[in-house]
Design a protein around this motif. Structure first.
Motif, mmCIF file in Angstrom:
data_model
loop_
_atom_site.group_PDB
_atom_site.id
_atom_site.type_symbol
_atom_site.label_atom_id
_atom_site.label_comp_id
_atom_site.label_asym_id
_atom_site.label_seq_id
_atom_site.Cartn_x
_atom_site.Cartn_y
_atom_site.Cartn_z
ATOM 1 N N LEU A 53 0.845 -1.194 0.000
ATOM 2 C CA LEU A 53 0.000 0.000 0.000
ATOM 3 C C LEU A 53 0.873 1.235 0.000
ATOM 4 N N GLY A 54 0.556 2.136 -0.877
ATOM 5 C CA GLY A 54 1.297 3.383 -0.900
ATOM 6 C C GLY A 54 0.763 4.245 -2.016
ATOM 7 N N PRO A 55 0.996 5.533 -1.946
ATOM 8 C CA PRO A 55 0.471 6.409 -2.995
ATOM 9 C C PRO A 55 1.100 6.088 -4.334
ATOM 10 N N PRO A 56 0.401 6.214 -5.465
ATOM 11 C CA PRO A 56 -1.035 6.520 -5.576
ATOM 12 C C PRO A 56 -1.880 5.316 -5.168
ATOM 13 N N TYR A 57 -2.905 5.569 -4.376
ATOM 14 C CA TYR A 57 -3.736 4.481 -3.864
ATOM 15 C C TYR A 57 -4.744 4.038 -4.917
ATOM 16 N N HIS A 58 -4.880 2.731 -5.071
ATOM 17 C CA HIS A 58 -5.900 2.172 -5.968
ATOM 18 C C HIS A 58 -7.079 1.766 -5.104
ATOM 19 N N ILE A 59 -8.223 2.388 -5.336
ATOM 20 C CA ILE A 59 -9.382 2.164 -4.473
ATOM 21 C C ILE A 59 -10.485 1.479 -5.265
ATOM 22 N N MET A 73 -11.666 11.418 -1.709
ATOM 23 C CA MET A 73 -10.672 10.369 -1.421
ATOM 24 C C MET A 73 -9.313 10.981 -1.146
ATOM 25 N N MET A 74 -8.963 12.003 -1.945
ATOM 26 C CA MET A 74 -7.671 12.672 -1.745
ATOM 27 C C MET A 74 -7.642 13.428 -0.417
ATOM 28 N N ASP A 75 -8.786 14.009 -0.043
ATOM 29 C CA ASP A 75 -8.865 14.705 1.253
ATOM 30 C C ASP A 75 -8.695 13.719 2.404
ATOM 31 N N CYS A 76 -9.194 12.490 2.193
ATOM 32 C CA CYS A 76 -9.131 11.481 3.241
ATOM 33 C C CYS A 76 -7.715 10.929 3.402
ATOM 34 N N LEU A 77 -7.036 10.701 2.289
ATOM 35 C CA LEU A 77 -5.740 10.015 2.354
ATOM 36 C C LEU A 77 -4.529 10.927 2.144
ATOM 37 N N TYR A 78 -4.782 12.211 1.832
ATOM 38 C CA TYR A 78 -3.680 13.167 1.597
ATOM 39 C C TYR A 78 -2.726 12.666 0.510
ATOM 40 N N PRO A 134 -9.549 5.771 -8.350
ATOM 41 C CA PRO A 134 -10.691 4.879 -8.112
ATOM 42 C C PRO A 134 -10.759 3.820 -9.217
ATOM 43 N N CYS A 135 -10.905 2.561 -8.808
ATOM 44 C CA CYS A 135 -10.987 1.458 -9.776
ATOM 45 C C CYS A 135 -12.393 0.889 -9.746
ATOM 46 N N ILE A 136 -12.908 0.560 -10.893
ATOM 47 C CA ILE A 136 -14.265 0.016 -10.964
ATOM 48 C C ILE A 136 -14.234 -1.244 -11.826
ATOM 49 N N THR A 137 -14.750 -2.335 -11.289
ATOM 50 C CA THR A 137 -14.722 -3.610 -12.015
ATOM 51 C C THR A 137 -15.936 -3.701 -12.940
ATOM 52 N N ASP A 138 -15.865 -4.638 -13.875
ATOM 53 C CA ASP A 138 -16.976 -4.844 -14.809
ATOM 54 C C ASP A 138 -18.253 -5.237 -14.067
ATOM 55 N N CYS A 139 -18.091 -6.005 -12.970
ATOM 56 C CA CYS A 139 -19.257 -6.453 -12.185
ATOM 57 C C CYS A 139 -20.009 -5.264 -11.581
ATOM 58 N N VAL A 152 -14.080 -9.345 -3.238
ATOM 59 C CA VAL A 152 -13.392 -10.151 -2.219
ATOM 60 C C VAL A 152 -12.309 -11.008 -2.863
ATOM 61 N N GLN A 153 -12.642 -11.606 -4.002
ATOM 62 C CA GLN A 153 -11.679 -12.458 -4.708
ATOM 63 C C GLN A 153 -10.477 -11.635 -5.178
ATOM 64 N N ARG A 154 -10.747 -10.422 -5.648
ATOM 65 C CA ARG A 154 -9.677 -9.561 -6.165
ATOM 66 C C ARG A 154 -8.713 -9.133 -5.065
ATOM 67 N N VAL A 155 -9.263 -8.727 -3.895
ATOM 68 C CA VAL A 155 -8.359 -8.266 -2.827
ATOM 69 C C VAL A 155 -7.658 -9.430 -2.134
ATOM 70 N N THR A 156 -8.214 -10.645 -2.267
ATOM 71 C CA THR A 156 -7.525 -11.812 -1.712
ATOM 72 C C THR A 156 -6.296 -12.116 -2.565
ATOM 73 N N GLN A 157 -6.426 -11.959 -3.883
ATOM 74 C CA GLN A 157 -5.301 -12.245 -4.780
ATOM 75 C C GLN A 157 -4.267 -11.120 -4.761
ATOM 76 N N HIS A 158 -4.744 -9.876 -4.881
ATOM 77 C CA HIS A 158 -3.823 -8.725 -4.951
ATOM 78 C C HIS A 158 -4.102 -7.817 -3.761
ATOM 79 N N LYS A 159 -3.073 -7.632 -2.953
ATOM 80 C CA LYS A 159 -3.268 -6.857 -1.723
ATOM 81 C C LYS A 159 -2.942 -5.368 -1.911
ATOM 82 N N CYS A 160 -3.031 -4.877 -3.153
ATOM 83 C CA CYS A 160 -2.624 -3.483 -3.390
ATOM 84 C C CYS A 160 -3.826 -2.541 -3.415
ATOM 85 N N TYR A 161 -5.012 -3.022 -3.054
ATOM 86 C CA TYR A 161 -6.220 -2.191 -3.143
ATOM 87 C C TYR A 161 -6.752 -1.795 -1.766
ATOM 88 N N ILE A 162 -7.479 -0.663 -1.767
ATOM 89 C CA ILE A 162 -8.316 -0.286 -0.624
ATOM 90 C C ILE A 162 -9.742 -0.498 -1.119
#
Length: 198
Positions: free
Chosen positions: A63-69, A90-95, A100-105, A146-156
């Motif tokens: 985890l580190g900037p730029p954050y993928h959310i 989001m930028m105000d929250c994390l400085y 922002p990432c959006i999946t097809d689902c 859930v499946q995506r964050v279990t595989q790749h731990k780079c997301y919020i």
């Protein structure tokens, strides 16, 4: 007086005769099970799930900037209700810079909601949002995230859904962004990142 009324029996099954029964012809009879003896010299294999290398105990080094959310459907809807601009808040929250990432689902879910949520759909199609293609079947967004964050731990994960939050809390090293008091807040984030938590 006629016949006495018999109480009908429900769910009575016809008794089936076993395939190993002596009454069945020998050719059609099932063979008796022979138990295999375990070889004591054979190497026993155990399936141990590999631990992600990015975790230092609960601390996620990826985890580190730029954050993928990863954004959930209801997070966009609640942001509109709270009159919050997604990327700016989001930028105000994390400085830091946030993507922002959006999946097809999630996209499919918003499209299914119809005309009432056309503003959410317009926000989701914003060019600042990163589209993540899905390879799996179905469009159930919670399982997908859930499946995506279990595989790749780079997301919020950004969500307001209690059930999804509960599922993600079980996965170590994945922070959750939520809305409280008309602003974005984050939980389970290492202390040296982002804004102070309230």
């Amino acid at each position: 007086q006629g016949k006495q009324k018999k109480a009908r029996k429900y769910a009575v099954m016809k008794r089936m005769i076993s395939l190993r029964d002596q009454r069945i012809n020998e050719k059609e009879r099932a063979k008796p099970l022979v138990k295999k003896k375990e070889d004591p010299s054979a190497i026993k294999e155990r399936e141990v799930p590999q631990h992600p290398s990015c975790l230092f105990f609960q601390y996620n080094t990826q985890l580190g900037p730029p954050y993928h959310i990863l954004v959930d459907t209801n997070f966009i809807n609640f942001s509109i209700k709270a009159k919050l601009d997604l990327v700016q808040s989001m930028m105000d929250c994390l400085y830091a810079k946030c993507i922002p990432c959006i999946t097809d689902c999630v996209m499919g879910e918003i499209e299914k909601l119809g005309q009432k949520y056309r503003v959410a759909l317009r926000i989701a199609k914003d060019p600042r949002f990163e589209r993540l293609p899905c390879m799996h079947k179905g469009t159930y967004a919670d399982d997908c995230l859930v499946q995506r964050v279990t595989q790749h731990k780079c997301y919020i994960v950004a969500t307001v859904d209690k059930e999804l939050k509960r599922r993600i809390r079980k996965i170590p090293g994945v922070p959750i962004m939520y809305i409280s008091r008309h602003r974005y807040n984050i939980e389970r984030m290492p202390d040296d990142y982002g804004a102070p938590r309230f």
